[in-house]
Motif scaffolding. Structure first.
Motif, PDB file in Angstrom:
ATOM      1  N   SER A  69      33.114  65.372  61.720  1.00  0.00           N
ATOM      2  CA  SER A  69      32.458  64.965  62.542  1.00  0.00           C
ATOM      3  C   SER A  69      31.421  63.833  61.851  1.00  0.00           C
ATOM      4  N   GLU A  70      30.734  64.144  60.836  1.00  0.00           N
ATOM      5  CA  GLU A  70      30.065  63.555  60.167  1.00  0.00           C
ATOM      6  C   GLU A  70      30.442  62.020  59.890  1.00  0.00           C
ATOM      7  N   LEU A  71      31.692  62.187  59.246  1.00  0.00           N
ATOM      8  CA  LEU A  71      32.545  60.808  58.783  1.00  0.00           C
ATOM      9  C   LEU A  71      32.896  60.119  60.187  1.00  0.00           C
ATOM     10  N   GLN A  72      33.321  60.763  61.128  1.00  0.00           N
ATOM     11  CA  GLN A  72      33.368  60.070  62.634  1.00  0.00           C
ATOM     12  C   GLN A  72      32.089  59.203  62.909  1.00  0.00           C
ATOM     13  N   LEU A  82      25.997  54.653  52.498  1.00  0.00           N
ATOM     14  CA  LEU A  82      24.927  54.608  51.261  1.00  0.00           C
ATOM     15  C   LEU A  82      23.851  55.011  51.393  1.00  0.00           C
ATOM     16  N   ALA A  83      23.198  55.152  52.786  1.00  0.00           N
ATOM     17  CA  ALA A  83      21.768  55.367  53.041  1.00  0.00           C
ATOM     18  C   ALA A  83      21.692  56.708  52.597  1.00  0.00           C
ATOM     19  N   ASP A  84      22.723  57.404  52.821  1.00  0.00           N
ATOM     20  CA  ASP A  84      22.232  59.273  52.468  1.00  0.00           C
ATOM     21  C   ASP A  84      22.038  59.144  50.904  1.00  0.00           C
ATOM     22  N   PRO A  85      21.047  59.754  50.576  1.00  0.00           N
ATOM     23  CA  PRO A  85      20.524  59.914  49.066  1.00  0.00           C
ATOM     24  C   PRO A  85      21.532  60.679  48.146  1.00  0.00           C
ATOM     25  N   LYS A  89      23.038  58.495  44.972  1.00  0.00           N
ATOM     26  CA  LYS A  89      22.936  59.148  43.767  1.00  0.00           C
ATOM     27  C   LYS A  89      24.341  59.004  43.001  1.00  0.00           C
ATOM     28  N   PHE A  90      25.531  59.526  43.833  1.00  0.00           N
ATOM     29  CA  PHE A  90      26.987  59.436  43.323  1.00  0.00           C
ATOM     30  C   PHE A  90      27.145  58.096  42.731  1.00  0.00           C
ATOM     31  N   VAL A  91      27.042  57.038  43.729  1.00  0.00           N
ATOM     32  CA  VAL A  91      27.395  55.546  43.627  1.00  0.00           C
ATOM     33  C   VAL A  91      26.802  55.129  42.196  1.00  0.00           C
TER      34      VAL A  91
END
Length: 110
Positions: A69-72, A82-85, A89-91
């Motif tokens: 659902s979140e990916l959709q 990418l706005a998600d912290p 951080k992962f990137v």
């Protein structure tokens, strides 16, 4: 220009040209390595048809940390992810790794 070849029935068809460059990862923006995963940003179970090239470690991170659902909701927009912290951080962590780098990832606690 594409090279012509005949299949086993004698029908001429264009052969795809050899890829000279590896595709760019949709999430982290780095060049992919030998293994390229073709990921559905909008999950197939939610009607997604388009695929994008990704590193296996990047796809594993998305699957481990986001529900379908979140990916959709994010859709084809990598910028909103990418706005998600946690993604940012992962990137930044994976930015200096080898293109064929793999690592086990812990699931997000819900």
């Amino acid at each position: 220009m594409a090279k012509k070849s005949k299949d086993r029935w004698g029908i001429e068809e264009d052969e795809p040209e050899a890829a000279t460059e590896a595709p760019i990862c949709w999430l982290c923006g780095r060049v992919t390595g030998e293994t390229v995963v073709w990921h559905h940003p909008i999950p197939k179970s939610r009607g997604g048809r388009e695929t994008v090239p990704m590193h296996p470690v990047c796809q594993n991170f998305l699957i481990a940390n986001f529900t379908t659902s979140e990916l959709q909701r994010h859709g084809m927009d990598a910028g909103s992810l990418l706005a998600d912290p946690a993604v940012a951080k992962f990137v930044s962590w994976v930015a200096n790794k080898d293109p064929d780098f793999t690592a086990p990832l812990a699931r997000k606690q819900r």
